[in-house]
Design an enzyme around this catalytic site. Structure first.
Site, PDB file in Angstrom:
ATOM      1  CG  ASN A  74      38.674  52.000  35.936  1.00 50.31           C
ATOM      2  OD1 ASN A  74      38.743  51.737  37.219  1.00 50.31           O
ATOM      3  ND2 ASN A  74      38.175  51.241  35.275  1.00 50.31           N
ATOM      4  N   PRO A  79      43.819  52.743  44.634  1.00 50.53           N
ATOM      5  CG  PRO A  79      42.377  51.678  43.066  1.00 50.53           C
ATOM      6  CD  PRO A  79      43.352  52.758  43.313  1.00 50.53           C
ATOM      7  N   GLY A  80      43.806  50.362  46.992  1.00 58.76           N
ATOM      8  CA  GLY A  80      44.545  48.929  47.866  1.00 58.76           C
ATOM      9  C   GLY A  80      43.615  47.537  47.048  1.00 58.76           C
ATOM     10  CG  ASP A 139      42.473  49.958  22.499  1.00 55.00           C
ATOM     11  OD1 ASP A 139      42.993  50.316  23.752  1.00 55.00           O
ATOM     12  OD2 ASP A 139      43.241  49.128  21.782  1.00 55.00           O
ATOM     13  CB  VAL A 140      42.471  54.192  26.960  1.00 60.33           C
ATOM     14  CG1 VAL A 140      41.117  54.292  27.612  1.00 60.33           C
ATOM     15  CG2 VAL A 140      43.258  52.599  27.677  1.00 60.33           C
ATOM     16  CB  ILE A 182      37.624  49.903  40.311  1.00 61.43           C
ATOM     17  CG1 ILE A 182      38.281  48.843  41.425  1.00 61.43           C
ATOM     18  CG2 ILE A 182      37.763  51.237  40.585  1.00 61.43           C
ATOM     19  CD1 ILE A 182      39.648  48.991  41.741  1.00 61.43           C
ATOM     20  N   GLY A 211      34.626  38.566  41.285  1.00 58.48           N
ATOM     21  CA  GLY A 211      33.107  38.041  41.307  1.00 58.48           C
ATOM     22  C   GLY A 211      32.905  37.089  42.492  1.00 58.48           C
ATOM     23  CG  ASP A 257      35.448  47.987  29.094  1.00 57.31           C
ATOM     24  OD1 ASP A 257      35.492  47.986  30.361  1.00 57.31           O
ATOM     25  OD2 ASP A 257      36.060  47.201  28.406  1.00 57.31           O
ATOM     26  CE1 TYR A 288      48.502  47.666  37.789  1.00 57.45           C
ATOM     27  CE2 TYR A 288      49.442  47.518  39.799  1.00 57.45           C
ATOM     28  CZ  TYR A 288      48.259  47.871  38.923  1.00 57.45           C
ATOM     29  OH  TYR A 288      46.929  48.455  39.502  1.00 57.45           O
TER      30      TYR A 288
HETATM   31  N1  LIG Z   1      41.443  45.820  41.785  1.00 57.59           N
HETATM   32  C1  LIG Z   1      42.497  46.041  42.421  1.00 57.59           C
HETATM   33  O1  LIG Z   1      42.846  45.383  43.499  1.00 57.59           O
HETATM   34  C2  LIG Z   1      43.235  47.309  42.062  1.00 57.59           C
HETATM   35  C3  LIG Z   1      44.068  47.714  43.215  1.00 57.59           C
HETATM   36  C4  LIG Z   1      44.872  48.841  42.611  1.00 57.59           C
HETATM   37  C5  LIG Z   1      44.532  49.730  41.455  1.00 57.59           C
HETATM   38  N2  LIG Z   1      43.589  49.091  40.404  1.00 57.59           N
HETATM   39  C6  LIG Z   1      43.402  49.779  39.169  1.00 57.59           C
HETATM   40  O2  LIG Z   1      42.004  50.172  39.223  1.00 57.59           O
HETATM   41  C7  LIG Z   1      41.830  50.130  37.749  1.00 57.59           C
HETATM   42  C8  LIG Z   1      40.672  49.154  37.585  1.00 57.59           C
HETATM   43  O3  LIG Z   1      41.069  47.854  37.961  1.00 57.59           O
HETATM   44  P1  LIG Z   1      39.978  46.581  38.024  1.00 57.59           P
HETATM   45  O4  LIG Z   1      40.582  45.693  39.034  1.00 57.59           O
HETATM   46  O5  LIG Z   1      38.528  47.054  38.246  1.00 57.59           O
HETATM   47  O6  LIG Z   1      40.250  46.022  36.665  1.00 57.59           O
HETATM   48  P2  LIG Z   1      39.350  44.966  35.953  1.00 57.59           P
HETATM   49  O7  LIG Z   1      40.541  44.125  35.270  1.00 57.59           O
HETATM   50  O8  LIG Z   1      38.281  44.420  36.830  1.00 57.59           O
HETATM   51  O9  LIG Z   1      38.564  45.854  34.990  1.00 57.59           O
HETATM   52  C9  LIG Z   1      39.385  46.610  33.842  1.00 57.59           C
HETATM   53  C10 LIG Z   1      38.378  46.974  32.945  1.00 57.59           C
HETATM   54  O10 LIG Z   1      39.179  47.800  31.759  1.00 57.59           O
HETATM   55  C11 LIG Z   1      38.720  47.318  30.650  1.00 57.59           C
HETATM   56  N3  LIG Z   1      39.957  47.610  29.778  1.00 57.59           N
HETATM   57  C12 LIG Z   1      41.247  46.701  29.691  1.00 57.59           C
HETATM   58  N4  LIG Z   1      41.999  47.185  28.759  1.00 57.59           N
HETATM   59  C13 LIG Z   1      41.381  48.464  28.212  1.00 57.59           C
HETATM   60  C14 LIG Z   1      41.641  49.373  27.082  1.00 57.59           C
HETATM   61  N5  LIG Z   1      42.968  49.070  26.545  1.00 57.59           N
HETATM   62  N6  LIG Z   1      40.670  50.378  26.876  1.00 57.59           N
HETATM   63  C15 LIG Z   1      39.528  50.305  27.568  1.00 57.59           C
HETATM   64  N7  LIG Z   1      39.173  49.527  28.473  1.00 57.59           N
HETATM   65  C16 LIG Z   1      40.099  48.430  28.579  1.00 57.59           C
HETATM   66  C17 LIG Z   1      38.463  45.736  30.782  1.00 57.59           C
HETATM   67  O11 LIG Z   1      37.546  45.560  29.632  1.00 57.59           O
HETATM   68  C18 LIG Z   1      37.707  46.040  32.173  1.00 57.59           C
HETATM   69  O12 LIG Z   1      36.363  46.271  31.917  1.00 57.59           O
HETATM   70  C19 LIG Z   1      42.902  49.962  36.805  1.00 57.59           C
HETATM   71  O13 LIG Z   1      43.774  50.750  36.487  1.00 57.59           O
HETATM   72  C20 LIG Z   1      43.787  48.958  38.031  1.00 57.59           C
HETATM   73  O14 LIG Z   1      45.367  49.023  37.868  1.00 57.59           O
HETATM   74  C21 LIG Z   1      42.882  47.979  40.845  1.00 57.59           C
END
Ligand SMILES: NC(=O)c1ccc[n+]([C@@H]2O[C@H](COP(=O)([O-])OP(=O)(O)OC[C@H]3O[C@@H](n4cnc5c(N)ncnc54)[C@H](O)[C@@H]3O)[C@@H](O)[C@H]2O)c1
Length: 264
Positions: A91, A188-189, A64-65, A24, A195, A43, A158
């Protein structure tokens, strides 16, 4: 005459997207760049941040956030490299591997997830708010929450973290509105970031995703009104709305972008 395209145009704005190396975050960084923003992609994995930045003509940095001093430096770095900080998208987040029965959740699992999903969001908001206030031209902060903030299913670690992000968003919106800084949560839902083609949603049986989700979540996915998994760019579009003039009077909201999940 002003057109709606002008309201969406982010030319001249600088955005920082955390966790923008994939999923996302990558889609949001891409969408903001498509709208004209200069984007700093950060990232924890520099190489993926760099890949995104190369694809969208943006800039990249490792971050690293959960590392407070690194966050402060990264927000200042964004200003020194790109000239300003107008839009922050929090994000970066963890979710897989931190669930399971509550008695099996270790202190380490709890702290590891909360240090990213909650502490990390707080550190970034604090650093960005200070800069945006000093700049004196308002700003936008978008925090990635989740439908799990209000409908549990992934687990206490979570789900609790995303509820915390949602209330942090409202509290900051109240505090920062007088400075013209809008703070909103994007929820997000189910969004397919793994992939390949997402599994089909057939409305019959719970979708077999191979992911360790609670039955309630699998069941909701199987009945998702939109009938398909979300595409990451659907979150990107919502983020452009929250980052742009289109949402000038919108602050403190929890915006589900969920294919109807929360209607179930
Ligand atoms: N995919 C979903 O269905 C979904 C649904 C609801 C909420 N979300 C939220 O959306 C956001 C993105 O989700 P996603 O599915 O794309 O996740 P993802 O795991 O595909 O990508 C997450 C990214 O964050 C990076 N990351 C992880 N830890 C980190 C840190 N400590 N500092 C900086 N970067 C870091 C990872 O390297 C990765 O590139 C998240 O906050 C997640 O909780 C996702």
């Amino acid at each position: 005459m002003v057109s709606t395209a002008d309201w969406i145009d982010l030319t001249g704005k600088v955005a920082h997207v955390t966790g923008g190396g994939k999923g996302i975050g990558k889609a949001i960084a891409t969408a903001l760049a498509m709208a004209g923003a200069k984007v700093m992609v950060s990232d924890i994995k520099l190489e993926t941040a760099q890949e995104t930045a190369d694809e969208i003509g943006g800039s990249a940095m490792a971050l690293d956030v959960a590392d407070r001093s690194a966050v402060d430096a990264a927000m200042h770095n964004t200003v020194s490299r790109l000239g300003a900080l107008d839009i922050l998208v929090n994000n970066a987040g963890l979710y897989l591997g931190y669930g399971g029965p509550v008695e099996d959740i270790t202190d380490e699992m709890w702290k590891a997830l909360w240090s990213v999903n909650v502490d990390g969001v707080f550190y970034c908001c604090r650093a960005a708010a200070k800069i945006m206030k000093e700049q004196g031209k308002g700003g936008r902060i978008i925090n990635l929450a989740s439908t799990q903030a209000v409908t549990p299913g992934v687990g206490v670690t979570y789900d609790g973290s995303k509820a915390a992000v949602t209330m942090m968003t409202k509290a900051l919106a109240l505090e920062l509105a007088p400075h013209g800084i809008n703070v909103n949560a994007l929820a997000p839902g189910p969004t397919w970031v793994h992939g390949g083609e997402p599994p089909l949603i057939d409305g019959q049986a719970p979708v077999r995703t191979g992911l360790p989700l609670a039955d309630t979540v699998a069941d909701r996915i199987s009945r998702l009104p939109a009938g398909h998994w979300g595409d990451p760019m659907e979150q990107g579009k919502a983020a452009v709305f929250l980052a742009s003039e289109m949402s000038s009077f919108v602050t403190g909201i929890y915006l589900p972008c969920d294919g109807g999940w929360l209607t179930l």
